[in-house]
Structure formats: C-alpha cells, structure tokens
Design a protein around this motif. Structure first.
Motif, PDB file in Angstrom:
ATOM      1  N   LYS A   1      13.671  -4.524  -4.240  1.00  0.00           N
ATOM      2  CA  LYS A   1      13.385  -4.634  -5.674  1.00  0.00           C
ATOM      3  C   LYS A   1      12.232  -3.724  -6.066  1.00  0.00           C
ATOM      4  N   VAL A   2      11.182  -3.705  -5.244  1.00  0.00           N
ATOM      5  CA  VAL A   2      10.029  -2.857  -5.533  1.00  0.00           C
ATOM      6  C   VAL A   2      10.436  -1.383  -5.516  1.00  0.00           C
ATOM      7  N   LEU A   3      11.173  -0.981  -4.489  1.00  0.00           N
ATOM      8  CA  LEU A   3      11.533   0.424  -4.336  1.00  0.00           C
ATOM      9  C   LEU A   3      12.524   0.896  -5.402  1.00  0.00           C
ATOM     10  N   GLU A   4      13.498   0.049  -5.714  1.00  0.00           N
ATOM     11  CA  GLU A   4      14.553   0.456  -6.647  1.00  0.00           C
ATOM     12  C   GLU A   4      14.195   0.176  -8.107  1.00  0.00           C
ATOM     13  N   GLU A   5      13.852  -1.055  -8.402  1.00  0.00           N
ATOM     14  CA  GLU A   5      13.648  -1.445  -9.795  1.00  0.00           C
ATOM     15  C   GLU A   5      12.268  -1.062 -10.323  1.00  0.00           C
ATOM     16  N   GLU A   6      11.238  -1.267  -9.524  1.00  0.00           N
ATOM     17  CA  GLU A   6       9.891  -0.991 -10.008  1.00  0.00           C
ATOM     18  C   GLU A   6       9.499   0.477  -9.865  1.00  0.00           C
ATOM     19  N   LEU A   7       9.948   1.108  -8.769  1.00  0.00           N
ATOM     20  CA  LEU A   7       9.572   2.505  -8.536  1.00  0.00           C
ATOM     21  C   LEU A   7      10.676   3.491  -8.902  1.00  0.00           C
ATOM     22  N   GLY A   8      11.906   3.001  -9.077  1.00  0.00           N
ATOM     23  CA  GLY A   8      12.986   3.849  -9.563  1.00  0.00           C
ATOM     24  C   GLY A   8      13.633   4.763  -8.549  1.00  0.00           C
ATOM     25  N   TYR A   9      13.605   4.412  -7.283  1.00  0.00           N
ATOM     26  CA  TYR A   9      14.193   5.254  -6.243  1.00  0.00           C
ATOM     27  C   TYR A   9      15.604   4.794  -5.874  1.00  0.00           C
ATOM     28  N   THR A  10      16.419   5.748  -5.458  1.00  0.00           N
ATOM     29  CA  THR A  10      17.731   5.442  -4.889  1.00  0.00           C
ATOM     30  C   THR A  10      17.514   5.176  -3.408  1.00  0.00           C
ATOM     31  N   VAL A  11      17.873   3.981  -2.943  1.00  0.00           N
ATOM     32  CA  VAL A  11      17.499   3.543  -1.600  1.00  0.00           C
ATOM     33  C   VAL A  11      18.720   3.311  -0.712  1.00  0.00           C
TER      34      VAL A  11
ATOM     35  N   ARG B   1      16.451  -0.353  15.187  1.00  0.00           N
ATOM     36  CA  ARG B   1      15.440  -0.322  14.147  1.00  0.00           C
ATOM     37  C   ARG B   1      16.112  -0.072  12.797  1.00  0.00           C
ATOM     38  N   ILE B   2      15.478  -0.567  11.740  1.00  0.00           N
ATOM     39  CA  ILE B   2      15.980  -0.290  10.402  1.00  0.00           C
ATOM     40  C   ILE B   2      15.255   0.936   9.847  1.00  0.00           C
ATOM     41  N   TYR B   3      16.039   1.841   9.285  1.00  0.00           N
ATOM     42  CA  TYR B   3      15.502   3.054   8.683  1.00  0.00           C
ATOM     43  C   TYR B   3      15.853   3.021   7.194  1.00  0.00           C
ATOM     44  N   ILE B   4      14.823   3.005   6.358  1.00  0.00           N
ATOM     45  CA  ILE B   4      14.990   2.927   4.909  1.00  0.00           C
ATOM     46  C   ILE B   4      14.667   4.291   4.315  1.00  0.00           C
ATOM     47  N   VAL B   5      15.647   4.884   3.658  1.00  0.00           N
ATOM     48  CA  VAL B   5      15.484   6.211   3.076  1.00  0.00           C
ATOM     49  C   VAL B   5      15.596   6.098   1.561  1.00  0.00           C
ATOM     50  N   GLY B   6      14.701   6.759   0.839  1.00  0.00           N
ATOM     51  CA  GLY B   6      14.736   6.709  -0.615  1.00  0.00           C
ATOM     52  C   GLY B   6      14.558   8.078  -1.240  1.00  0.00           C
ATOM     53  N   PHE B   7      15.178   8.274  -2.419  1.00  0.00           N
ATOM     54  CA  PHE B   7      15.086   9.549  -3.137  1.00  0.00           C
ATOM     55  C   PHE B   7      14.729   9.300  -4.592  1.00  0.00           C
ATOM     56  N   LYS B   8      13.864  10.159  -5.124  1.00  0.00           N
ATOM     57  CA  LYS B   8      13.491  10.048  -6.527  1.00  0.00           C
ATOM     58  C   LYS B   8      14.698  10.318  -7.429  1.00  0.00           C
ATOM     59  N   ASP B   9      15.512  11.303  -7.062  1.00  0.00           N
ATOM     60  CA  ASP B   9      16.751  11.584  -7.787  1.00  0.00           C
ATOM     61  C   ASP B   9      17.892  10.797  -7.144  1.00  0.00           C
TER      62      ASP B   9
ATOM     63  N   ASP C   1       0.839  -1.197   0.000  1.00  0.00           N
ATOM     64  CA  ASP C   1       0.000   0.000   0.000  1.00  0.00           C
ATOM     65  C   ASP C   1       0.877   1.250   0.000  1.00  0.00           C
ATOM     66  N   ILE C   2       2.025   1.165   0.666  1.00  0.00           N
ATOM     67  CA  ILE C   2       2.999   2.261   0.584  1.00  0.00           C
ATOM     68  C   ILE C   2       3.482   2.386  -0.852  1.00  0.00           C
ATOM     69  N   ALA C   3       3.802   1.243  -1.461  1.00  0.00           N
ATOM     70  CA  ALA C   3       4.343   1.243  -2.824  1.00  0.00           C
ATOM     71  C   ALA C   3       3.367   1.843  -3.830  1.00  0.00           C
ATOM     72  N   ARG C   4       2.075   1.525  -3.687  1.00  0.00           N
ATOM     73  CA  ARG C   4       1.113   2.044  -4.674  1.00  0.00           C
ATOM     74  C   ARG C   4       0.951   3.558  -4.523  1.00  0.00           C
ATOM     75  N   ILE C   5       1.092   4.066  -3.295  1.00  0.00           N
ATOM     76  CA  ILE C   5       1.004   5.518  -3.105  1.00  0.00           C
ATOM     77  C   ILE C   5       2.252   6.208  -3.659  1.00  0.00           C
ATOM     78  N   ILE C   6       3.421   5.606  -3.434  1.00  0.00           N
ATOM     79  CA  ILE C   6       4.648   6.161  -4.009  1.00  0.00           C
ATOM     80  C   ILE C   6       4.552   6.186  -5.528  1.00  0.00           C
ATOM     81  N   LYS C   7       4.055   5.112  -6.096  1.00  0.00           N
ATOM     82  CA  LYS C   7       3.942   5.031  -7.560  1.00  0.00           C
ATOM     83  C   LYS C   7       3.017   6.114  -8.096  1.00  0.00           C
ATOM     84  N   GLU C   8       1.913   6.349  -7.407  1.00  0.00           N
ATOM     85  CA  GLU C   8       0.922   7.326  -7.863  1.00  0.00           C
ATOM     86  C   GLU C   8       1.390   8.767  -7.655  1.00  0.00           C
ATOM     87  N   LYS C   9       1.989   9.048  -6.482  1.00  0.00           N
ATOM     88  CA  LYS C   9       2.276  10.440  -6.127  1.00  0.00           C
ATOM     89  C   LYS C   9       3.725  10.872  -6.383  1.00  0.00           C
ATOM     90  N   GLN C  10       4.619   9.913  -6.555  1.00  0.00           N
ATOM     91  CA  GLN C  10       6.018  10.224  -6.911  1.00  0.00           C
ATOM     92  C   GLN C  10       6.665  11.263  -5.988  1.00  0.00           C
TER      93      GLN C  10
END
Length: 330
Positions: free
Chosen positions: A137-147, A164-172, A102-111
């Motif tokens: 794979k979803v975050l990097e390959e499918e959505l195109g983010y640098t993770v 805790r694990i903290y996952i940070v991603g950037f569109k650029d 559900d996070i992934a579909r919102i990222i995909k829609e709103k970029q």
C-alpha cells in the motif's frame, strides 16, 4: 546510459556488486561496524551509519534505490525468538521492523526511477499477510510506484537452497519480467577448497552435542538438528547464526574424522561472490556477514532485467475490458 544508485542496509555490498556494471553508487548506508570494514575493503568507501539519522534531503539524487532491509522482524526464526521473549515483531518491532519506512521516506523525497528491495520469503506471509499488505500500500498507493514481487530460490545459480522475496518498483508503469532461474545448478563440491585448516573441524565435544541434540528432537518427531551436506547437491540456507556451530551446513570428512564448517571463502562462493572479494574480518564476523548477504548471481539477473525495463520503457497493457470501459465513458 549510466545510472546513479544508492545502497541502503548495504551489508557487505552483495546487491551493489550486481549493479556496478550499470552505473555509479553515490551513497551507501550500513550500521554494523564489522560489515563496514568489509564494505570499505572492497569498494573503497565507508558507508554512512544508522539510516534513521540520515535526512532524506541529504541523500544524493539517484535513479535506482537498492535496499536489503533487515529481515529479523519477519523471518520465521526471528518471529519465533521474539515471541518466546515476549517481544513485538514485524512493524511492531520498534528498532528493525519500522526501518522500511525509512526507505519509504527516501523514495518519497528523491523519487528514483526504480527500486529493488530484498527480504526473507516470510515477509509476504508475516502476520497473515497484513505486513506485506501495508508495504504494498505504501509503495503503490502512497508513493505511486508500479510494484512487482517474486520469491526466487537461488539454488539454480549457487549450490544453496535460499528463497528470498525480491520487490521491484518503477516510477513509470512499465513492464517488468523476473529472470528465469534454473531449477538445479552447480553442486556443492564445485566450490569447496582443496586444503582446509583443521580449525574448521568440529571438536569432539561439539560434535557429540549436535548428535545428541538431533537424536533428542528426532524422538519427539521434530526435524531440528545438524545437516550433513551432499557434495553432489545443494546445501541448506546459510544463516547469520552459522558462526555458532555450523550445524545447518556441515561438510563430511569421512568416518574417522568429525565433519567441518565451511570456510569463510566457501561461504562467499556459496553466495556467488567473486574470488577477488576481500574478507578482512574474523571468521566469526565473516560468517555473520555472508549469512546476512544475498545470492549475488540472482541479483545480477534481476538488475539486468530492471535496466532493460527502464530503457525499453514499454507501458503496461491494459486489459481489453478496461479499455472498452474507458471508450464507453468517453
């Protein structure tokens, strides 16, 4: 520049607190009604409910997505409990494990320009690493983010051992560095209240049970049992089950008095929440909420570095071998 951000799986707003200096929260989502009460008391807005019922297109535009998505399907305790009950876990969990998508579909829609996801450290090793491989794979390959990802222990900023694990991603494809966290920090004694109601003291019955439980497992060579906290050090990890008996963090009160639980205000301090953070719910609900929340000072430092990375917008340097290969190809 001020940034619009959304707060998914918001809980009581621990991650939001860290980002408030940098902009405006334009949407929040949380399914637990008691957590909504606490959130509304502190942020003057009531989060939307079940994220599965939220259409991605209906989410306001935003630059930063924040999500402390449910960890039970990936935590050591959660996996053990589900396995013993014959239930599925991880992405096979039909209710919580799939909420990442559900996070992934919102990222995909709103970029959004960036995102921050938080979870238990076992997420990286769950199912022999396959679960996290799917997430990456979803975050990097499918959505195109640098993770980027890192497991951080909060004990250098709050008196609690909390990894805790903290996952940070950037569109650029920008450079990002996690903040350096001290190895040791404040002591438990620094956050304890001076006067505490006797209702937080364990009953003779419960204290006897915890002692016998620990003794039984000690004979078997197991480390299960209560933990008496050291005032000069940090505590064990505060969990959502703390309301049951408080066994993971018990405060000694001398030889002639049973130990006690932390108070809800002490739990708030253990997670680094500000003193003016309102706790409008019962002790039981408050224990669950703070046990499920984040160590705010850790997220504050990550937030600062994320904003710096966005505004600096420095590209990732390619390895010299890769650059040479491109020149030869030309």
């Amino acid at each position: 520049m001020l940034y619009r951000y959304i707060d998914l799986f918001a809980g009581i707003g621990g991650i939001r607190l860290a980002f408030e200096p940098y902009g405006e929260c334009v949407f929040s989502c949380e399914w637990d009604n008691k957590a909504k009460e606490t959130y509304e008391a502190n942020f003057w807005e009531k989060p939307a409910g079940d994220i599965r019922e939220v259409e991605a297109g209906a989410v306001p535009d935003h630059e930063i997505l924040l999500a402390g998505f449910p960890c039970q399907p990936f935590s050591l305790a959660g996996v053990s409990k589900k396995t013993s009950l014959g239930k599925k876990h991880g992405f096979l969990d039909e209710t919580q494990g799939t909420l990442f998508f559900d996070i992934a579909r919102i990222i995909k829609e709103k970029q959004p320009q960036a995102f921050l996801l938080e979870n238990v450290k076992n997420l990286r090793s769950h199912d022999k690493g396959r679960t996290y491989k799917v997430i990456k794979k979803v975050l990097e390959e499918e959505l195109g983010y640098t993770v980027y990802d890192k497991i951080i222990n909060a004990k250098g900023l709050v008196p609690q051992n909390r990894e805790r694990i903290y996952i940070v991603g950037f569109k650029d494809p920008v450079k990002f560095e996690y903040p350096s966290i001290p190895e040791s920090g404040p002591a438990l004694g620094d956050i304890l209240e001076e006067t505490v109601d006797d209702k937080y003291t364990l009953s003779d019955k419960l204290w006897s049970y915890l002692k016998s439980y620990k003794e039984k497992h000690s004979k078997k060579g197991n480390g299960f049992g209560y933990g008496l906290a050291d005032f000069s050090s940090h505590t064990r990890t505060l969990s959502a089950r703390y309301h049951k008996d408080g066994s993971e963090i018990l405060i000694p009160q001398g030889e002639n008095k049973n130990p006690r639980r932390l108070t809800p205000r002490e739990c708030a301090r253990l997670q680094g929440f500000p003193e003016d953070f309102k706790i409008p719910v019962s002790d039981t609900a408050a224990y669950k909420q703070f046990g499920n929340s984040v160590a705010v000072p850790v997220v504050e430092r990550i937030a600062r570095n994320m904003i710096y990375a966005i505004e600096r917008n420095a590209p990732i340097e390619k390895p010299m071998e890769e650059e040479r290969g491109e020149r030869v190809a030309k």
